[in-house]
Scaffold this motif. Structure first.
Motif, short mmCIF file in Angstrom:
data_model
loop_
_atom_site.label_atom_id
_atom_site.label_comp_id
_atom_site.label_asym_id
_atom_site.label_seq_id
_atom_site.Cartn_x
_atom_site.Cartn_y
_atom_site.Cartn_z
N ILE A 1 -3.04 0.50 0.26
CA ILE A 1 -3.80 0.11 1.45
C ILE A 1 -4.54 1.32 2.00
O ILE A 1 -4.14 1.92 3.00
N PRO A 2 -5.68 1.70 1.38
CA PRO A 2 -6.48 2.78 1.95
C PRO A 2 -7.41 2.27 3.03
O PRO A 2 -7.65 1.06 3.16
N SER A 3 -7.94 3.16 3.83
CA SER A 3 -8.95 2.82 4.83
C SER A 3 -9.91 3.99 4.97
O SER A 3 -9.68 5.07 4.41
N ARG A 4 -11.00 3.77 5.68
CA ARG A 4 -12.06 4.77 5.84
C ARG A 4 -12.65 5.18 4.48
O ARG A 4 -12.86 6.36 4.21
N LEU A 5 -12.94 4.19 3.62
CA LEU A 5 -13.58 4.49 2.34
C LEU A 5 -15.11 4.52 2.45
O LEU A 5 -15.78 4.99 1.53
N GLY B 1 -18.58 17.69 14.14
CA GLY B 1 -18.99 16.95 12.96
C GLY B 1 -17.96 15.90 12.56
O GLY B 1 -16.78 15.99 12.90
N ASP B 2 -18.42 14.90 11.81
CA ASP B 2 -17.53 13.85 11.31
C ASP B 2 -16.71 14.36 10.14
O ASP B 2 -17.15 15.22 9.37
N GLY B 3 -15.51 13.83 10.00
CA GLY B 3 -14.70 14.12 8.83
C GLY B 3 -15.19 13.35 7.62
O GLY B 3 -15.93 12.35 7.75
N ALA B 4 -14.82 13.79 6.43
CA ALA B 4 -15.25 13.12 5.19
C ALA B 4 -14.54 11.78 5.04
O ALA B 4 -13.39 11.62 5.45
N LYS B 5 -15.23 10.84 4.43
CA LYS B 5 -14.60 9.55 4.13
C LYS B 5 -13.63 9.70 2.97
O LYS B 5 -13.63 10.72 2.27
N GLY B 6 -12.80 8.68 2.77
CA GLY B 6 -11.81 8.73 1.70
C GLY B 6 -12.37 8.26 0.37
O GLY B 6 -13.45 7.69 0.28
N VAL B 7 -11.59 8.51 -0.67
CA VAL B 7 -11.94 8.12 -2.04
C VAL B 7 -10.73 7.46 -2.68
O VAL B 7 -9.61 7.98 -2.57
N PHE B 8 -10.94 6.32 -3.35
CA PHE B 8 -9.85 5.67 -4.08
C PHE B 8 -10.39 5.25 -5.44
O PHE B 8 -11.35 4.48 -5.52
N ARG B 9 -9.78 5.77 -6.51
CA ARG B 9 -10.28 5.50 -7.86
C ARG B 9 -9.14 5.12 -8.79
O ARG B 9 -8.01 5.61 -8.64
N ILE B 10 -9.45 4.28 -9.73
CA ILE B 10 -8.54 3.95 -10.83
C ILE B 10 -9.27 4.27 -12.12
O ILE B 10 -10.36 3.73 -12.38
N THR C 1 -12.71 -0.67 -4.19
CA THR C 1 -12.62 -1.03 -2.78
C THR C 1 -11.68 -2.21 -2.56
O THR C 1 -11.08 -2.33 -1.49
N ASP C 2 -11.55 -3.09 -3.56
CA ASP C 2 -10.64 -4.23 -3.45
C ASP C 2 -9.25 -3.76 -3.89
O ASP C 2 -8.99 -3.62 -5.08
N THR C 3 -8.38 -3.49 -2.92
CA THR C 3 -7.09 -2.88 -3.24
C THR C 3 -5.92 -3.85 -3.06
O THR C 3 -4.80 -3.44 -2.83
N GLU D 1 -2.46 -5.81 -11.30
CA GLU D 1 -1.71 -5.41 -12.49
C GLU D 1 -2.34 -4.16 -13.08
O GLU D 1 -3.56 -4.03 -13.16
N MET D 2 -1.49 -3.22 -13.49
CA MET D 2 -1.95 -1.96 -14.04
C MET D 2 -1.39 -1.77 -15.45
O MET D 2 -0.30 -2.25 -15.77
N ASN D 3 -2.14 -1.04 -16.28
CA ASN D 3 -1.67 -0.72 -17.62
C ASN D 3 -0.82 0.55 -17.60
O ASN D 3 -0.95 1.37 -16.67
N PRO D 4 0.04 0.74 -18.59
CA PRO D 4 0.95 1.89 -18.58
C PRO D 4 0.25 3.24 -18.43
O PRO D 4 0.78 4.15 -17.80
N ASP D 5 -0.95 3.39 -19.02
CA ASP D 5 -1.61 4.70 -18.99
C ASP D 5 -2.67 4.84 -17.90
O ASP D 5 -3.41 5.82 -17.85
N ASP D 6 -2.76 3.87 -16.99
CA ASP D 6 -3.74 3.95 -15.90
C ASP D 6 -3.39 5.09 -14.94
O ASP D 6 -2.22 5.35 -14.66
N GLU D 7 -4.44 5.76 -14.45
CA GLU D 7 -4.23 6.83 -13.47
C GLU D 7 -4.88 6.46 -12.15
O GLU D 7 -6.03 6.01 -12.10
N VAL D 8 -4.14 6.64 -11.06
CA VAL D 8 -4.63 6.40 -9.71
C VAL D 8 -4.98 7.74 -9.09
O VAL D 8 -4.21 8.70 -9.19
#
Length: 515
Positions: free
Chosen positions: A459-463, A474-483, A489-491, A495-502
């Motif tokens: 459950i990330p926010s501020r992406l 100044g404003d802070g940097a927005k977040g990053v969420f990657r697979i 953005t849809d978190t 289902e994830m595969n064994p070798d997936d990296e978050v």
């Protein structure tokens, strides 16, 4: 009661609730309680008014616990309570806002009558249903709902309730162990409070509690009376899982004559279809935290100091959840509640407020089977971003403000679950610039040590938009969420595969003042 006597007894009460909390953490099974301190402990008088809280715990839990004690006892026949009875509920509208937070209240007897109550609320590892994410469509998909019941009756466990709980959760050993820790901490509080009464020749704590609560309320009203009369406005806008944008708007009215502050959330976003809706007690918890931490932070947090702070919530509002709204990820919005209030207060107390921070902690839950085929379900673990800058100091980096929970060390997580971290370090330069810069976020990467597919709830926010600076900061940097290197953005649970990296970069905090 003279000041010296009061100070001695007050120090004893703080010692009791703090020992209660330490015992709970030592006994607890789950890392989220044992390592992160996602808990609250409080001591209540015979009228269910919170007298003292432990020095550890989160604002969302402790101030909700203050309401939970009243709510539980209002649904209980007080005359039927006996020594050894323990009350329980996880009703979101009675306690801390979602099913994972279970509240336990133990009456404390002396000479055959109730003189106080010991209470605790902690985040449990699992409560069945959807899990910690925001994807459930109504509250009944979110897990097991425990009404106000007796967990123990005259010292004997309610075996029927125990069986129902164990059959409905994925990690029954952890949950029952954590419940046992809550019950044990209440027993310790009862023992220590009776010892205090023996030591100082007290029949009960009614006079002591009245003295503490009335003095705290008077001191809070006196502090409010020093502020200018009027209404000030603040607003905070942020994105949540799925890209939905939430706006919280507040009108903070100061009435020096009454010594009261009223916070009106009229104009805030309406209810969400996602499980991010916030019940009133949780909204009240973080709203009062914002006022208390700026107005008179050294004053004890109890029923007296909270009484002069009032809330007005619109009927259709994301921070006034109505049944059957989903609420499991209520912290995603609830932890942003202080920011519009602080923006309003900045107009009359500029040196006491901070800029916007990263807001809600990024919560993660993992489920699956390890390499040997053994099932696992993690308790929630959190990652924080940067705190907003202060008037005289930079914002802190990678800190869970406003919730105050600690990060569970990666070594503990890797020893507890089949998870392997690929990085965890500060992301320099993500804090907003300013006379005082905002705190930095952090980068975290991990993959699972498993041979089969696994489930991820995050459950990330501020992406899409970072925290705002204040007074020209100044404003802070927005977040990053990657697979696997791709932005997501849809978190919702996936289902994830064994070798997936978050991979994640949490937001930085806003700066204070022009550089």
């Amino acid at each position: 009661m003279d000041g010296v006597e009061l100070q001695i007894l007050w120090s004893n009460l703080i010692g009791i609730v703090s020992e209660q909390a330490r015992a709970l953490q030592r006994i607890a099974f789950s890392p989220i309680v044992r390592e992160a301190g996602d808990l609250a402990n409080g001591l209540f008088d015979e009228n269910a008014r919170m007298v003292a809280q432990a020095v550890t715990g989160t604002p969302g839990h402790i101030n909700s616990l203050a309401a939970a004690a009243r709510n539980l006892l209002a649904h209980t026949d007080m005359d039927q309570l006996k020594p050894g009875d323990v009350l329980i509920t996880n009703d979101p509208w009675m306690s801390a806002g979602h099913f994972f937070d279970i509240t336990v209240i133990s009456p404390i007897f002396r000479d055959g009558r109730i003189i106080a109550y010991a209470g605790s609320t902690i985040h449990h590892s699992d409560i069945g249903g959807y899990g910690i994410g925001s994807g459930a469509r109504d509250i009944h998909e979110e897990g097991l709902w425990i009404p106000v019941m007796k967990l123990y009756e005259e010292g004997k466990p309610n075996e029927t309730l125990f069986s129902i709980i164990k059959r409905n959760v994925r990690t029954p050993d952890a949950l029952m162990g954590d419940l046992g820790a809550q019950v044990s901490s209440g027993m310790i509080a009862a023992e220590r409070l009776n010892a205090l009464c023996d030591r100082y020749g007290l029949d009960d704590i009614s006079t002591l509690s009245e003295e503490i609560i009335s003095r705290s309320e008077k001191a809070t009203r006196d502090a409010i009376a020093k502020l200018p009369a009027g209404t000030w406005h603040g607003a905070s806008t942020f994105d949540v899982p799925g890209g939905e944008v939430i706006e919280l708007t507040t009108a903070v009215t100061v009435d020096p004559e009454k010594g009261e502050i009223t916070i009106d959330f009229e104009g805030s976003s309406g209810p969400s279809a996602m499980g991010i809706n916030v019940v009133p007690a949780y909204t009240h918890a973080y709203a009062t935290f914002a006022i208390r931490s700026t107005l008179n932070p050294d004053l004890p947090n109890n029923a007296g100091s909270l009484a002069p702070i009032k809330l007005k919530l619109p009927d259709e509002c994301v921070v006034n959840a109505r049944y059957p709204s989903p609420v499991n990820a209520r912290h995603v919005v609830g932890m942003y509640v202080p920011f519009p209030i602080l923006k309003a207060l900045a107009q009359i107390m500029p040196d006491a407020v901070i800029a916007e921070g990263s807001g809600a902690v990024w919560t993660i839950q993992i489920q699956g089977k390890d390499a040997s085929g053994k099932p696992f379900t993690s308790s929630m673990f959190n990652y924080s971003g940067g705190m907003g800058a202060r008037a005289q100091k930079p914002g802190l980096s990678a800190i869970c403000y406003p919730t105050g929970v600690s990060a569970v060390p990666v070594e503990v997580l890797e020893a507890s679950y089949p998870i392997a971290f690929t990085c965890k370090e500060l992301e320099r330069g993500t804090g907003g610039e300013g006379r005082q810069p905002g705190g930095d976020g952090q980068r975290i990467g991990y993959r699972m040590r498993t041979n089969s597919r696994w489930l991820l709830n995050t459950i990330p926010s501020r992406l899409t938009r970072g925290p705002e600076g204040i007074f020209g900061g100044g404003d802070g940097a927005k977040g990053v969420f990657r697979i696997n290197g791709e932005d997501v953005t849809d978190t919702r649970k996936r289902e994830m595969n064994p070798d997936d990296e978050v991979f994640m970069i949490t937001p930085g905090g806003g700066g204070y003042g022009a550089a």
